[in-house]
Design an enzyme around this catalytic site. Sequence first.
Site, PDB file in Angstrom:
ATOM      1  CB  THR A 283      99.024  41.369  91.578  1.00  0.00           C
ATOM      2  OG1 THR A 283     100.447  41.475  91.470  1.00  0.00           O
ATOM      3  CG2 THR A 283      98.659  41.293  93.045  1.00  0.00           C
TER       4      THR A 283
ATOM      5  CG  LEU B  26      96.805  49.253  87.318  1.00  0.00           C
ATOM      6  CD1 LEU B  26      97.454  49.925  86.111  1.00  0.00           C
ATOM      7  CD2 LEU B  26      96.960  50.126  88.564  1.00  0.00           C
TER       8      LEU B  26
ATOM      9  CG  ASP C 117      97.081  52.222  98.774  1.00  0.00           C
ATOM     10  OD1 ASP C 117      96.428  51.256  98.357  1.00  0.00           O
ATOM     11  OD2 ASP C 117      98.105  52.112  99.457  1.00  0.00           O
TER      12      ASP C 117
ATOM     13  CD  GLU D 134     101.495  43.301  96.625  1.00  0.00           C
ATOM     14  OE1 GLU D 134     100.712  43.307  95.648  1.00  0.00           O
ATOM     15  OE2 GLU D 134     102.487  44.043  96.709  1.00  0.00           O
TER      16      GLU D 134
ATOM     17  CD  GLU E 281      94.546  41.152  94.219  1.00  0.00           C
ATOM     18  OE1 GLU E 281      95.063  42.236  94.553  1.00  0.00           O
ATOM     19  OE2 GLU E 281      93.882  40.441  94.987  1.00  0.00           O
TER      20      GLU E 281
END
Length: 632
Positions: free
Chosen positions: A459, A500, A218, A303, A497
């Site tokens: 993720t 990082l 973020d 999430e 996805e």
Amino acid sequence: MEVMIPGMPFDVAWLACKNATVDAEHVDCILGYRLINEYWKIVCIAQSRMGTRIAPMLQERNFHLGMLRGSEAIRVERARKPITTHGFKLDCGYFKKLRPFDVVLKAVTSQSQERISFTDVSPMLESYVPVYVMLPLGVVTNGNYLEDKVGLQRQLRELRAIGVDGVMVDVWWGIVESKEPQHYDWSAYRELFELVQRCKLRLQVIMSFHQCGGNVGDSIYIPIPGWILEVGETNPDIFYTNRVGNRNKECLSLGVDNEPLFYGRTAIQIYRDYMQSFRQNMKDFLESELIVDIEVGLGPAGELRYPSYSSCQGWMFPGIGEFQCYDKFLEADFRKTAAREGYPEYNLPNNAGHCNDIPESTGFFKHRGTFRTEEGEFFLTWYSNKLLMHGDQILDEANKVFEGYKVKLAAKVAGIHWWYKAENHAAELTSGYYNLYERDGYRPISRMLSRHDAILNFTCLEMRNCEQDPEAQSGAQELVQQVLSGGWMEGIQVAGENALSRYDSEAYNQILLNARPNGVMRSNYPPKPKMYGVTYLRLSNELFQKKNFEMFTTFVKKMHVDMDHCPDPELYGHHRVPMKRSNPELKLADFLEASRPSSPYPWDNDTDMSISGGFMGYILSIILRLFKLRVK
């Protein structure tokens, strides 16, 4: 014999087969399942079956492989005059209306009649995985305007030029409904959607009911709406709370899902009204099918989890995190549930440590600790079930809102890979994933999503165990394997996805492996699993640096199995149908059944669409390929 196929949607010009000696009365072609670039295979097999000598030739312009739709038969009559080369014509102008089909060639001779069937003659497109790119978190600013429109348009066009299928964007609750309840401003997002549409990209949208800031990656701060925070000043229990009373203001506690504390509305009603306003204001983009799926935010970072690990509260990797159920609403629910089940003496855990502890330092997670007792198991079951019901209820409302539109719902599950190889799976347990060696904590989530025909978005696709601190007992690779397998076993689509931003071949190869764990479909059978799509995190100036962008371009090409961009999702299995009403509500017993562990699907050691890391990587890939061929 000549077969002409004019007017086909993929612009196949013609197929000429010369020197045919068979005196065929007719050829019936049921063109289905795949439009093929290897028509010559059909003709050659027909030649061997019919004892004829046929020399095929294929010419094509701008030909995209793909599935066609339909099962209608097309009968083709040859010209009834004695010529050496027999001409046949197929009127295929309506192929766009057809559904997947088989290819059948039937030739009739004076001696015999034989039917030749071909299925999946061109399987490569079956392995095509679309690639999306996550837009910057602050592409729409806190002031609700589109940031650097000119620069963004240039970047979007560059993505489109290398074959990227679309982009993903957070639609922040804290921006759109920031001023007052039910006062929505979608103007900046409409401007963004129009730009994406002009750049001929598709769009994944996230209903982001959480704060931006406080989680890994973020880079900006976007709080939840101010009027919600004002309610929290007088009633702080609307936020998730840890054992010592620290409040987490990233999102609302699921304990207030059905509490009318927000100017007469419950949290669920707030989420529903927000999505209804989105539907009303973005109706044209929904109807034009610009939007392919809508991911519904279900917790921190969007999430489905508790905010057990938060950097804004001092958490550092690989801390175990903390249970987040000590607000008065969740605590009351626990006591009520325990009493109803005959355990009024049970309490919420008081020995689970602090967010940066290691498991063995706590009474709850240590070997033979509380998590292995009846009281601990009761708590963990309740804690994880509350999360499931939270997701189920919000997705049910989303289904009602978007029913009838050609979009799919999606939900994101976090990749809590640290302490995965420990007996206690501590970091997963504090996040709400009751996952142990003898209990599957993810398949119940997949079963819940199957009720809504929703996509599971996972993720940490790029992570490998060898890259992690050994002390963290990470099992990123096994975790991905478990979660994706559970989704496929429950009959849902899985997407994913990276956690990082990375630009190296090792990370890309790991994503490619997870996207197609058993490799590319190079033959008709057996079918192989593949992910529904992959979203790359994220769009940035660093991505467009020459070396990074070249590597990313290659990655996109490999995700597309070395084929050009396919503009029609129908052709690689993404059938766009109007959303139907969710299936009937599941019982907790159904989720309990899904928690029984099962062996995951097998994973190859390496992807068969590898990206080489420079010259040495290229040489190494050749050696590995030769070695694999030798082994086979």
